[in-house]
Scaffold this active site. Structure first.
Site, PDB file in Angstrom:
ATOM      1  N   CYS A 108      -2.999   1.833   6.557  1.00 28.23           N
ATOM      2  CA  CYS A 108      -3.210   1.225   7.885  1.00 28.23           C
ATOM      3  C   CYS A 108      -3.679   2.289   8.877  1.00 28.23           C
ATOM      4  O   CYS A 108      -4.253   1.967   9.906  1.00 28.23           O
ATOM      5  CB  CYS A 108      -1.987   0.473   8.372  1.00 28.23           C
TER       6      CYS A 108
ATOM      7  N   ASN B 277       0.793  -1.241   0.000  1.00 29.79           N
ATOM      8  CA  ASN B 277       0.000   0.000   0.000  1.00 29.79           C
ATOM      9  C   ASN B 277       0.822   1.286   0.000  1.00 29.79           C
ATOM     10  O   ASN B 277       0.314   2.335  -0.377  1.00 29.79           O
ATOM     11  CB  ASN B 277      -1.012  -0.008   1.150  1.00 29.79           C
TER      12      ASN B 277
ATOM     13  N   GLU C 180       9.018   3.254  14.422  1.00 31.39           N
ATOM     14  CA  GLU C 180       9.741   3.510  13.186  1.00 31.39           C
ATOM     15  C   GLU C 180       9.851   5.018  12.993  1.00 31.39           C
ATOM     16  O   GLU C 180       9.069   5.781  13.530  1.00 31.39           O
ATOM     17  CB  GLU C 180       8.993   2.901  12.006  1.00 31.39           C
TER      18      GLU C 180
END
Ligand code: ADP
Length: 477
Positions: A280, A148, A458
């Site tokens: 997401c 995605n 992250e």
């Protein structure tokens, strides 16, 4: 021409190839790519292992120069790479170019981070002893990415891995190999020594699995589905390796009576439907207090009428196609499930025909949904959202947090009190006030809680936590 895998500094064709198809026009073949085997994956791991001692001791100026050059080339080629991205994934050209710019910014950021590597020096608790705390690279990092965000997610994993001195085996999602191939090509030409970054395009069950099963992969960073994430976790525990998972979301967007209606509608439409709902961080649960509910639903319907669903590359398209047939079937199944569960399909949900054959779906909005329905509990990953009516802020917060996931959580309100309380009490890694649940910066931490994520964050400086291991050294003076 078949685009090849990069193993130990050589472009390798392999025995099989696969095609990537444009979801806006299934007659358009985006490219042909070599399909790596399990043996190719093992060769890539061996190459990364052999390259690690030298790369882990490479000078910071060498790493800085390679990451900087990569950032410059990505940014200089943003239109071309953005178009490739939109062709292979189906997000609009504006979104494709925007994502490409973000990838360039990420490489730029980590080019800078190489120059800022630092440790700590402290006195010991005992006399005449000094203590140094330093960060060292981990070794071979396995990178497994989803379809995605074809360029941003590879960028936000590869850039810090290399910046901190690790070597990499990278497996992109099979649906979108083109953007990944392009950034590996750029990094290779920017001067990475052989074996430092290896590309193995292919099947998760073959190439990805070979990475999970190898004792020579010292860390794995994964973004994808909950099911595969669990496999990554189990295999990583078995090998005593570090791992990081970003998985699903079921992100809530709360609209309170005191919200600015146009701010709320803009943020909700963006959260639920932009990038075809395939983020997401997308919101598929819109939790609305009863005083504004009817006005909000009416305004959503009106705003959704104006959304142009068409070929991702056409100027004026707001929503591109769904990525492929199986995702389209999943979206349609959930629309049928929502109706069966008793939610009201207030808008959209039909398959659309356009000039070219593609996977076009009119964004769907359910109303009268409850938080117990499957459409409110399971990740759909398409342009499908449900409005849940609640009494007041307290109920809204409780419903927002009543989910197995915890990635992003949004609220539309003009109340400082409620905004402040929500920021503190939303059970999510990221909270958005009067902003869409999706749309994050490149230089600050990204990640979630509960079933959405595992391991450290992250992006930004926080990425160092995953891509390095800490050493504490004691020296007698
Ligand atoms: P999605 O539903 O987004 O495709 P997946 O978890 O299936 O999510 O895919 C995310 C990434 O994980 C892809 O690169 C895919 O090829 C990879 N993958 C799938 N199965 C495995 C596996 N058994 N081992 C390792 N990687 C896998």
């Amino acid at each position: 021409m078949v685009q090849k895998n990069l193993i130990d500094g050589e472009w390798i064709a392999g025995s099989e190839a696969f095609r990537s198809i444009n979801p806006s026009n299934t007659n358009d073949v985006v490219g042909e790519y070599a399909r790596a085997s399990a043996d190719d994956a093992r060769a890539a791991i061996a190459a990364a292992k052999a390259a690690f001692p030298a790369w882990s001791r490479s000078g910071i100026l060498e790493r800085h120069a390679i990451l900087r050059k990569t950032a410059d080339e990505i940014l200089a080629r943003k239109d071309e790479l953005g178009k490739l991205l939109s062709r292979e994934e189906g997000k609009t050209l504006v979104e494709g170019i925007g994502e490409t710019v973000r990838a360039g910014q990420i490489f730029d950021f980590f080019a800078g981070e190489c120059l800022r590597l630092a440790g700590e020096v402290l006195p010991s608790a005992r006399p005449n002893i000094g203590v140094e705390i330093t960060r060292e690279p981990i070794g071979v990092v396995g990178i497994i990415t989803p379809w995605n965000f074809p360029i941003a997610i590879p960028a936000w994993k590869i850039a810090p891995a290399l910046c901190y001195g690790n070597t990499v085996v990278f497996k992109p999602a099979e649906l979108v190999p083109g953007s990944s191939w392009a950034i590996v090509d750029i990094l290779h030409r920017a001067g990475l020594p052989k074996g430092v970054l290896n590309l193995v395009m292919g099947k998760g069950s073959v190439v990805g699995q070979a990475m999970l099963d190898s004792p020579d992969v010292h860390a794995i960073t994964f973004t994808g589905s909950v099911g595969t994430g669990k496999r990554v976790a189990a295999a990583s525990v078995e090998h005593n390796r570090k791992f990081q998972l970003e998985m699903g979301g079921k992100n809530p967007f709360v609209v309170l009576d005191d919200a600015d209606l146009s701010v709320a509608v803009e943020a909700a439409v963006n959260s639920a439907f932009f990038s075809t709902g395939q983020r997401c961080t997308a919101s598929s649960r819109i939790i609305v207090t009863e005083g504004i509910h009817d006005r909000f639903v009416a305004a959503m319907g009106e705003r959704m009428q104006g959304l142009v669903v068409d070929d991702a590359l056409k100027a004026g398209t707001h929503i591109g196609p769904v990525v492929d047939e199986s995702q389209l079937n999943q979206d349609s199944d959930y629309i049928a499930i929502g109706k069966q569960e008793g939610a009201r399909l207030a808008f959209g949900g039909e398959l659309l025909q356009r000039d070219t054959p593609g996977f076009y779906l009119q964004p769907a909005l359910f109303t009268e949904a409850t938080n117990k329905m499957r459409i409110s509990r399971e990740e759909i990953f398409g342009p499908v959202a449900a409005v849940i009516r609640v009494k007041d802020y307290d109920e809204a917060l409780a419903v927002a947090n009543d989910t197995p996931f915890g990635l992003s959580s949004g609220i539309a309100t003009t109340s400082l009190k409620h905004a402040t309380h929500f920021k503190r009490n939303a059970e999510a890694g990221m909270v958005m006030v009067n902003l869409p649940t999706a749309g994050v910066d490149f230089h600050v931490p990204f990640g979630g809680r509960k079933g959405s994520s595992y391991g450290s964050r992250e992006q930004g400086r926080y990425a160092a936590e995953f891509y390095t291991t800490v050493k504490t050294a004691y020296t007698l003076a």
